[in-house]
Enzyme design. Structure first.
Site, PDB file in Angstrom:
ATOM      1  N   GLN A  25       0.796  -1.219   0.000  1.00 17.15           N
ATOM      2  CA  GLN A  25       0.000   0.000   0.000  1.00 17.15           C
ATOM      3  C   GLN A  25       0.835   1.278   0.000  1.00 17.15           C
ATOM      4  O   GLN A  25       0.331   2.335  -0.385  1.00 17.15           O
ATOM      5  CB  GLN A  25      -0.953   0.003   1.204  1.00 17.15           C
ATOM      6  CG  GLN A  25      -2.008  -1.091   1.121  1.00 17.15           C
ATOM      7  CD  GLN A  25      -2.925  -1.076   2.328  1.00 17.15           C
ATOM      8  OE1 GLN A  25      -2.652  -1.726   3.333  1.00 17.15           O
ATOM      9  NE2 GLN A  25      -4.005  -0.340   2.249  1.00 17.15           N
ATOM     10  N   ARG A  62       3.861  -0.296  13.132  1.00 18.43           N
ATOM     11  CA  ARG A  62       3.562  -1.583  12.500  1.00 18.43           C
ATOM     12  C   ARG A  62       3.666  -1.440  10.981  1.00 18.43           C
ATOM     13  O   ARG A  62       2.984  -0.593  10.379  1.00 18.43           O
ATOM     14  CB  ARG A  62       2.140  -2.048  12.870  1.00 18.43           C
ATOM     15  CG  ARG A  62       1.816  -3.389  12.249  1.00 18.43           C
ATOM     16  CD  ARG A  62       0.364  -3.785  12.350  1.00 18.43           C
ATOM     17  NE  ARG A  62       0.132  -4.948  11.500  1.00 18.43           N
ATOM     18  CZ  ARG A  62      -1.033  -5.292  10.973  1.00 18.43           C
ATOM     19  NH1 ARG A  62      -2.108  -4.582  11.209  1.00 18.43           N
ATOM     20  NH2 ARG A  62      -1.119  -6.366  10.205  1.00 18.43           N
ATOM     21  N   HIS A 113       1.324  -9.595   4.556  1.00 23.17           N
ATOM     22  CA  HIS A 113       0.153  -8.719   4.460  1.00 23.17           C
ATOM     23  C   HIS A 113      -0.357  -8.728   3.019  1.00 23.17           C
ATOM     24  O   HIS A 113      -0.371  -7.701   2.336  1.00 23.17           O
ATOM     25  CB  HIS A 113       0.491  -7.311   4.917  1.00 23.17           C
ATOM     26  CG  HIS A 113      -0.699  -6.470   5.277  1.00 23.17           C
ATOM     27  ND1 HIS A 113      -0.778  -5.736   6.441  1.00 23.17           N
ATOM     28  CD2 HIS A 113      -1.876  -6.249   4.629  1.00 23.17           C
ATOM     29  CE1 HIS A 113      -1.934  -5.092   6.488  1.00 23.17           C
ATOM     30  NE2 HIS A 113      -2.615  -5.387   5.381  1.00 23.17           N
ATOM     31  N   ASN A 120      -1.666 -11.270   8.389  1.00 18.37           N
ATOM     32  CA  ASN A 120      -2.658 -10.223   8.610  1.00 18.37           C
ATOM     33  C   ASN A 120      -3.992 -10.625   7.998  1.00 18.37           C
ATOM     34  O   ASN A 120      -4.084 -10.883   6.799  1.00 18.37           O
ATOM     35  CB  ASN A 120      -2.216  -8.905   7.982  1.00 18.37           C
ATOM     36  CG  ASN A 120      -3.250  -7.810   8.178  1.00 18.37           C
ATOM     37  OD1 ASN A 120      -3.399  -7.278   9.270  1.00 18.37           O
ATOM     38  ND2 ASN A 120      -3.995  -7.480   7.130  1.00 18.37           N
ATOM     39  N   GLU A 121      -5.024 -10.708   8.843  1.00 13.09           N
ATOM     40  CA  GLU A 121      -6.397 -10.936   8.404  1.00 13.09           C
ATOM     41  C   GLU A 121      -6.550 -12.127   7.465  1.00 13.09           C
ATOM     42  O   GLU A 121      -6.865 -11.973   6.273  1.00 13.09           O
ATOM     43  CB  GLU A 121      -6.957  -9.668   7.749  1.00 13.09           C
ATOM     44  CG  GLU A 121      -7.007  -8.484   8.690  1.00 13.09           C
ATOM     45  CD  GLU A 121      -7.672  -7.247   8.107  1.00 13.09           C
ATOM     46  OE1 GLU A 121      -7.953  -6.324   8.877  1.00 13.09           O
ATOM     47  OE2 GLU A 121      -7.912  -7.211   6.870  1.00 13.09           O
ATOM     48  N   ASN A 131      -7.811  -6.749  14.516  1.00 11.61           N
ATOM     49  CA  ASN A 131      -8.213  -5.607  13.693  1.00 11.61           C
ATOM     50  C   ASN A 131      -9.726  -5.467  13.749  1.00 11.61           C
ATOM     51  O   ASN A 131     -10.455  -6.454  13.550  1.00 11.61           O
ATOM     52  CB  ASN A 131      -7.801  -5.802  12.231  1.00 11.61           C
ATOM     53  CG  ASN A 131      -6.303  -5.775  12.033  1.00 11.61           C
ATOM     54  OD1 ASN A 131      -5.538  -5.524  12.965  1.00 11.61           O
ATOM     55  ND2 ASN A 131      -5.868  -6.038  10.818  1.00 11.61           N
ATOM     56  N   TYR A 147     -13.155  -2.552  12.890  1.00 10.38           N
ATOM     57  CA  TYR A 147     -13.597  -1.273  12.345  1.00 10.38           C
ATOM     58  C   TYR A 147     -15.061  -0.950  12.624  1.00 10.38           C
ATOM     59  O   TYR A 147     -15.398   0.193  12.883  1.00 10.38           O
ATOM     60  CB  TYR A 147     -13.377  -1.238  10.827  1.00 10.38           C
ATOM     61  CG  TYR A 147     -11.919  -1.176  10.423  1.00 10.38           C
ATOM     62  CD1 TYR A 147     -11.280   0.040  10.212  1.00 10.38           C
ATOM     63  CD2 TYR A 147     -11.175  -2.336  10.260  1.00 10.38           C
ATOM     64  CE1 TYR A 147      -9.946   0.112   9.847  1.00 10.38           C
ATOM     65  CE2 TYR A 147      -9.832  -2.287   9.900  1.00 10.38           C
ATOM     66  CZ  TYR A 147      -9.216  -1.062   9.697  1.00 10.38           C
ATOM     67  OH  TYR A 147      -7.888  -0.999   9.351  1.00 10.38           O
ATOM     68  N   GLU A 193      -5.147  -2.794  14.192  1.00  6.32           N
ATOM     69  CA  GLU A 193      -5.716  -1.847  13.219  1.00  6.32           C
ATOM     70  C   GLU A 193      -7.045  -1.347  13.741  1.00  6.32           C
ATOM     71  O   GLU A 193      -7.846  -2.126  14.275  1.00  6.32           O
ATOM     72  CB  GLU A 193      -5.951  -2.498  11.845  1.00  6.32           C
ATOM     73  CG  GLU A 193      -4.753  -2.630  10.956  1.00  6.32           C
ATOM     74  CD  GLU A 193      -5.124  -3.203   9.578  1.00  6.32           C
ATOM     75  OE1 GLU A 193      -6.257  -2.948   9.111  1.00  6.32           O
ATOM     76  OE2 GLU A 193      -4.290  -3.900   8.990  1.00  6.32           O
ATOM     77  N   TRP A 236      -5.069   2.839  12.152  1.00  2.36           N
ATOM     78  CA  TRP A 236      -4.886   2.638  10.714  1.00  2.36           C
ATOM     79  C   TRP A 236      -5.417   3.885  10.013  1.00  2.36           C
ATOM     80  O   TRP A 236      -6.585   4.193  10.124  1.00  2.36           O
ATOM     81  CB  TRP A 236      -5.642   1.392  10.223  1.00  2.36           C
ATOM     82  CG  TRP A 236      -5.438   1.213   8.745  1.00  2.36           C
ATOM     83  CD1 TRP A 236      -6.209   1.719   7.734  1.00  2.36           C
ATOM     84  CD2 TRP A 236      -4.367   0.498   8.106  1.00  2.36           C
ATOM     85  NE1 TRP A 236      -5.699   1.384   6.511  1.00  2.36           N
ATOM     86  CE2 TRP A 236      -4.567   0.637   6.713  1.00  2.36           C
ATOM     87  CE3 TRP A 236      -3.269  -0.215   8.571  1.00  2.36           C
ATOM     88  CZ2 TRP A 236      -3.709   0.064   5.792  1.00  2.36           C
ATOM     89  CZ3 TRP A 236      -2.422  -0.780   7.659  1.00  2.36           C
ATOM     90  CH2 TRP A 236      -2.636  -0.653   6.273  1.00  2.36           C
ATOM     91  N   GLU A 287      -5.637   1.843  -1.242  1.00  5.77           N
ATOM     92  CA  GLU A 287      -6.584   1.028  -0.479  1.00  5.77           C
ATOM     93  C   GLU A 287      -7.143  -0.118  -1.317  1.00  5.77           C
ATOM     94  O   GLU A 287      -8.334  -0.210  -1.585  1.00  5.77           O
ATOM     95  CB  GLU A 287      -7.712   1.904   0.066  1.00  5.77           C
ATOM     96  CG  GLU A 287      -7.390   2.577   1.380  1.00  5.77           C
ATOM     97  CD  GLU A 287      -7.055   1.592   2.494  1.00  5.77           C
ATOM     98  OE1 GLU A 287      -7.641   0.499   2.523  1.00  5.77           O
ATOM     99  OE2 GLU A 287      -6.184   1.921   3.317  1.00  5.77           O
ATOM    100  N   TRP A 288      -6.227  -1.002  -1.721  1.00  7.65           N
ATOM    101  CA  TRP A 288      -6.591  -2.245  -2.377  1.00  7.65           C
ATOM    102  C   TRP A 288      -7.525  -2.024  -3.575  1.00  7.65           C
ATOM    103  O   TRP A 288      -7.212  -1.232  -4.451  1.00  7.65           O
ATOM    104  CB  TRP A 288      -7.153  -3.229  -1.355  1.00  7.65           C
ATOM    105  CG  TRP A 288      -6.233  -3.387  -0.171  1.00  7.65           C
ATOM    106  CD1 TRP A 288      -6.464  -2.964   1.106  1.00  7.65           C
ATOM    107  CD2 TRP A 288      -4.914  -3.969  -0.140  1.00  7.65           C
ATOM    108  NE1 TRP A 288      -5.387  -3.255   1.919  1.00  7.65           N
ATOM    109  CE2 TRP A 288      -4.424  -3.870   1.183  1.00  7.65           C
ATOM    110  CE3 TRP A 288      -4.100  -4.566  -1.107  1.00  7.65           C
ATOM    111  CZ2 TRP A 288      -3.168  -4.330   1.568  1.00  7.65           C
ATOM    112  CZ3 TRP A 288      -2.840  -5.041  -0.724  1.00  7.65           C
ATOM    113  CH2 TRP A 288      -2.392  -4.920   0.590  1.00  7.65           C
TER     114      TRP A 288
END
Length: 618
Positions: A73, A130, A175, A219-220, A363, A365, A431, A475, A482-483
């Site tokens: 990213q 991180r 990641h 990650n995730e 993580n 949100y 995150e 984050w 952003e992907w």
């Protein structure tokens, strides 16, 4: 109370008290609204639920305050210095996969901007940073046949710079940017990936482990498995086997994590003395109708299929949770299969996986509202196995991401759920943050509100619920790629100006606010008087605040610069205000003159009418 409502009789009921008109004595029974209104009167306002009250206090001593990024990213330099292709390089260069067909070929150019990134980290006063390591930058084809020393040196220099600034690195080993060479042989669906991942991790432990004391294996994994190999909205973009591929990938991810944990624990921990674990993500789910058992069950199922998918084997008993095993098996058999589409761990694998953690990386949100949804038996997918419909409350504040609603209450609830479900493990939030879409200015009050609300819910989890929370990570450090949404969604504490070739990182107001929380280690009670952490900093140490002038260039951003204006010597900022005032006065004068001539013209016409009009009137 309910009463006689004129022409409508007794049918419409407006009362705070219910009146039984069929009973001769007409008894009055208070409704819930009467109790609520009495509470409003007692409080002289709207009563705030106890759980919603703001809590003042500090986090535990030595609490970790961090901010995060990810290699793909921010780094850019996608084909420089021997770096191999990743699945995200491939995915982003495929038409129609990314919003506006954008790529992270340059991104924030962090590969060339260690000093710039370090400067904004120091400005935040974080204790930790991180970041992730790009697998194909270190091992171009994903194997140890060739170690790219130049790529590895970038991370060595970054880590050295962080440590010199007294910022501890938190390193994510994976990641999402798998080497494309490994994807060509099946990627995470191929069980050989477990050994490849272990070999890659060992290179990092050997070369960086003396300086890195906090590792995250994956990650995730939910995103890797379900969005990458189920929905196909994330790299590598596979969606033709949604009922089996995500579970196969998830199975290999769990085994890969366990092998790397054991490698570190046995071979490297005795000397390096670090921590290593996995980061799992999950939304919280509330029942859409809290009085409906079906919805209560659906909310529990949502969380077990999301975070519980990977947490249960690692943090509980080495195996998947019973809800997943039962539902996927039942639906698999109903589809005519001889076995469950969810793979099974052997007994030795269960023992190998169980307990492979030093902390719970988490993580989070947002929150959703869950209700039961029955899919047709023939539908084979993760969603049909889960059987949950999810919506959001229209009253919840939104963000720049369609899926992200501001729901701080869910943060505390899911932290408490982790404590109760997995025997109170040490938790590091790795995150948490909010986005905006496009450039909306640097005074990002919504982000400050988000961090204040969510971090306070985390404090409640610690102080009131006994959650063993050890650290928090915002984050993200700066706006980045952003992907699949490209550069449209911005999560950063710092604004990245993509129109400037230098890609400057400009602090938003939220950066200053987050820094104040860090310095106070929480929220000091104003009733106790001024707290030292909120005192003005000595001259020369204040972090520059964000302003629109920063984007416009150095001239407007230099308040001490003097200019001549109408014979006076003024600061540039005051001269700018004076110019606006002068312009406003000039505009008023012009309008006044215009009105005067308009009125004068009408009066002239009335006095000097043509003679033939007067004759016609006679």
């Amino acid at each position: 109370m309910d009463s006689f409502e004129w022409l409508n009789g007794y049918e419409p009921r407006f009362g705070l008290h219910q009146v039984d008109f069929k009973h001769p004595s007409r008894p009055r029974t208070p409704k819930r609204s009467a109790l609520y209104y009495a509470e409003v009167i007692r409080n002289n306002g709207i009563p705030l639920p106890k759980e919603d009250e703001f809590v003042y206090g500090e986090f535990p001593k030595n609490f970790s305050w961090s901010v995060a990024s990810a290699a793909y990213q921010i780094e850019g330099a996608w084909r420089e210095d021997g770096k191999g292709l990743s699945i995200w390089d491939q995915f982003a260069h495929t038409p129609l996969k990314i919003s506006n067909d954008e790529t992270a070929d340059i991104a924030c150019d962090s590969y060339h901007k260690i000093e710039e990134d370090l400067a904004i980290l120091k400005g935040l006063k974080v204790t930790h940073y991180r970041f992730s390591i790009s697998w194909p930058r270190v091992l171009p084809d994903g194997t140890t046949k060739l170690i790219n020393e130049v790529g590895l040196n970038y991370y060595e220099r970054l880590i050295d710079a962080l440590l010199a600034a007294d910022i501890k690195p938190q390193v994510t080993i994976y990641h999402w940017d798998l080497p494309q060479a490994l994807q060509n042989t099946g990627g995470w669906e191929n069980e050989t990936i477990v050994q490849r991942f272990k070999e890659y991790a060992e290179v990092l432990f050997q070369r960086l482990g003396d300086k890195v004391k906090f590792w995250i294996t994956l990650n995730e994994p939910y995103i890797i498995a379900n969005l990458g190999y189920g929905y196909g909205t994330s790299a590598p973009g596979i969606s033709f086997r949604p009922g089996r591929a995500p579970y196969t990938v998830g199975h290999n991810l769990i085994k890969a994590h366990a092998e790397v944990w054991h490698l570190y624990n046995t071979t490297y921990r005795p000397k390096q003395q670090g921590l290593i674990s996995i980061t799992i993500n999950s939304d919280w789910a509330e029942p859409r109708n809290p009085d409906k058992q079906e919805d209560i069950d659906a909310a529990r199922r949502y969380v077990q299929f999301y975070g519980g998918w990977f947490a249960h084997p690692i943090f509980k008993n080495g195996d998947y949770n019973e809800v997943m095993k039962r539902r996927i098996r039942e639906r698999s058999l109903a589809q005519g299969l001889n076995e469950s589409r969810l793979p099974e761990f052997t007994e030795s694998e269960k023992q190998r996986i169980k307990g492979t953690f030093d902390y719970f990386g988490f993580n989070h949100y947002t929150t959703i509202l869950a209700s039961n949804l029955n899919y047709a038996a023939g539908v084979s997918s993760y969603d049909s196995d889960r059987g949950v419909a999810s919506i959001t409350d229209r009253s919840w504040l939104g963000s720049g991401s369609f899926w992200l609603k501001v729901t701080p209450f869910g943060f505390r609830k899911i932290l408490r759920w982790i404590k109760e479900e997995y025997n109170n493990p040490p938790i590091y939030v790795t995150e948490n943050g909010i986005s905006e879409r496009g450039y909306t200015g640097l005074n990002d009050t919504w982000r400050m509100h988000y961090y204040k609300s969510y971090i306070n819910e985390a404090l409640k989890a610690v102080v009131l619920d006994g959650v063993d929370l050890r650290g928090y990570t915002a984050w993200s450090l700066m706006d980045n790629f952003e992907w699949a949404t490209g550069f449209a969604e911005r999560f950063g504490l710092h604004y990245t100006n993509y129109t400037d070739p230098a890609l400057p990182r400009i602090p938003k107001e939220s950066a200053k606010y987050y820094s104040s929380i860090i310095q106070c280690n929480g929220f000091p009670d104003p009733a106790t008087g001024p707290h030292p952490c909120l005192q003005p900093q000595p001259e020369g140490t204040v972090t520059p605040t964000a302003s629109t002038a920063t984007i416009m260039g150095p001239v407007l951003n230099a308040p001490s610069q003097k200019v001549r204006f109408l014979g006076f010597e003024l600061a540039s900022s005051n001269a700018e205000i004076a110019l606006y005032v002068l312009f406003a006065l000039l505009l008023v004068d012009l309008l006044t003159f215009a009105l005067f001539f308009y009125k004068y013209g009408k009066l002239s016409k009335r006095v000097h009418k043509p003679p033939h009009l007067e004759l016609n009137r006679l």
